[in-house]
Scaffold this motif. Structure first.
Motif, mmCIF file in Angstrom:
data_model
loop_
_atom_site.group_PDB
_atom_site.id
_atom_site.type_symbol
_atom_site.label_atom_id
_atom_site.label_comp_id
_atom_site.label_asym_id
_atom_site.label_seq_id
_atom_site.Cartn_x
_atom_site.Cartn_y
_atom_site.Cartn_z
ATOM 1 N N GLN A 369 0.822 -1.205 0.000
ATOM 2 C CA GLN A 369 0.000 0.000 0.000
ATOM 3 C C GLN A 369 0.861 1.262 0.000
ATOM 4 O OE1 GLN A 369 -2.403 1.885 3.371
ATOM 5 N NE2 GLN A 369 -3.963 0.638 2.361
ATOM 6 N N GLY A 370 1.946 1.248 0.773
ATOM 7 C CA GLY A 370 2.828 2.407 0.821
ATOM 8 C C GLY A 370 3.434 2.717 -0.530
ATOM 9 N N GLU A 371 3.907 1.680 -1.224
ATOM 10 C CA GLU A 371 4.475 1.883 -2.557
ATOM 11 C C GLU A 371 3.433 2.452 -3.509
ATOM 12 O OE1 GLU A 371 6.137 -0.827 -6.271
ATOM 13 O OE2 GLU A 371 6.680 -1.424 -4.228
ATOM 14 N N LEU A 372 2.217 1.921 -3.444
ATOM 15 C CA LEU A 372 1.152 2.419 -4.316
ATOM 16 C C LEU A 372 0.800 3.865 -3.998
ATOM 17 C CD1 LEU A 372 -1.196 -0.702 -4.546
ATOM 18 C CD2 LEU A 372 0.169 0.305 -6.386
ATOM 19 N N LEU A 373 0.802 4.221 -2.729
ATOM 20 C CA LEU A 373 0.501 5.603 -2.365
ATOM 21 C C LEU A 373 1.480 6.569 -3.030
ATOM 22 C CD1 LEU A 373 -0.428 5.333 1.431
ATOM 23 C CD2 LEU A 373 -1.930 6.061 -0.434
ATOM 24 N N TYR A 374 2.752 6.247 -2.980
ATOM 25 C CA TYR A 374 3.759 7.124 -3.590
ATOM 26 C C TYR A 374 3.597 7.175 -5.111
ATOM 27 C CZ TYR A 374 6.635 8.071 0.541
ATOM 28 O OH TYR A 374 7.113 8.542 1.751
#
Length: 387
Positions: A369-374
């Motif tokens: 999720q963190g990677e997708l947010l960025y």
């Protein structure tokens, strides 16, 4: 994935969602050819040095008629230029996602061999999904290169800390879980609390090994960007990602939903399910609310990537996560190929094998999720800049 399937069977409801999501992503209708999707999954697995997953995806790639030259060192030029353009952003999303910005999206979406925005979104989801899966495979000991098997990695007690110390730490943790007051986890924290939550064992010497590890035969998949490796997110050097400014369930979901509504819904369901998944137990103790522990895992992983939740009390991270759990999680989401047998066998508190897998699932999904947010935020900002 026979071994990983057996391990994920401990959490069948999550496994079903992961399986359905992967089928939709890789087999369903998409703006990218199936062969390209398989190749992106190989690039993602290679970025976290998961040889096991790379080999599995290579076999599928070849069985579906993929060009064998794409899988050979020294033949990088045979790969379509459009795919090769992703090399830098693939490395950044893997190790330093906070550096991804509008300029990277502009480079990819303009000029020769350009990517359409919908194609980029789809590619980012594949990369994040298979990077997360590669980390999970290493994290639960299913990678053969780690030389410890399915049973040993999760059950071997031969390298654990002093038993009495572990018992005391487990009792202390359970008592903390039982004494948490409603609403305490949502107390706002300072940036200092956010920064302090990342502190764990001094792992610098272990992480320095990353640059000195002998190059594997999958190094060429990094397309010349192998020099980009993991660095700690420093709140004094990099801009903190404030989730209230760009939330998964609002802005990011909306962007994915605009192009791929089925995938957006399934991704959202996957994140929500792993966050809510609980059996009301801790080790062999019943009727334990593990929510503070689970939230601490999720937000600690986000913290490692510079993502701040203003509605979370970051003091919980150091209260509920043993230092060995934090070391394990940091390796899982930053350098999974460095995970050792001891990291998995000894997490500092008494845990059932299924609970160790649960921690790995939380960490891997939080990382995804963190990677997708960025990546999605960079796309959103680029879209806004073009108006």
């Amino acid at each position: 994935l026979p071994h990983i399937d057996r391990i994920l069977a401990w959490h069948p409801t999550y496994f079903n969602k992961l399986f359905d999501m992967n089928n939709l992503l890789m087999i369903g209708q998409a703006p990218l050819p199936y062969i390209w999707r398989l190749y992106l999954s190989i690039l993602a697995a290679a970025s976290v040095n998961c040889d096991y997953l790379v080999k599995l995806q290579e076999e599928e790639f070849l069985s579906k008629g993929g060009d064998a030259d794409w899988l050979r060192d020294g033949y990088w030029d045979s790969v379509p230029k459009k795919i090769r353009k992703l090399s830098e952003i693939n490395a950044l999303l893997c190790f330093r996602p906070w550096l991804v910005d509008i300029s990277h999206i502009e480079y990819l979406s303009k000029g020769e061999h350009s990517w359409a925005i919908g194609e980029l979104i789809y590619a980012f989801i594949i990369l994040a999904t298979y990077r997360s899966l590669g980390a999970l495979i290493s994290g639960v000991g299913t990678s053969p290169e780690l030389d410890f098997g399915y049973n040993v990695s999760l059950n071997d007690d031969s390298e654990q800390e002093d038993y009495s110390t572990k018992e005391q730490d487990t009792e202390s943790l359970v008592e903390k879980l039982r004494s948490v007051r409603i609403g305490e986890e949502t107390l706002q924290s300072s940036v200092q609390d956010f920064d302090d939550s990342a502190i764990c064992l001094n792992t610098s010497s272990e992480f320095e090994l990353y640059d000195s590890i002998e190059e594997s035969d999958i190094e060429f998949y990094k397309g010349g960007w192998h020099h980009i490796s993991y660095i700690d997110f420093d709140v004094r050097k990099f801009r903190i990602f404030h989730v209230q400014d760009y939330k998964w369930d609002v802005e990011a979901f909306s962007l994915v939903n605009r192009y791929f509504p089925d995938i957006a819904v399934m991704l959202d369901a996957e994140f929500k399910h792993i966050n809510e998944l609980s059996y009301g137990k801790f080790n062999d103790l019943e009727n334990i609310d593990t929510r503070p522990f689970r939230k601490s895992v999720w937000y600690y992983v986000h913290r490692l990537h510079g993502i701040l939740h203003d509605d979370f009390n970051y003091k919980f991270v150091n209260d509920f996560l043993h230092r060995r759990v934090k070391v394990y999680l940091k390796k899982l989401v930053c350098t999974p190929d460095l995970i050792t047998k001891k990291d998995v066998a000894d997490m500092g508190v008494n845990l059932q094998p299924s609970e160790k897998v649960h921690i790995a699932l939380l960490g891997a999904e939080s990382r995804k999720q963190g990677e997708l947010l960025y990546g999605l935020k960079a796309i959103t900002n680029y879209n806004l800049s073009q108006r």
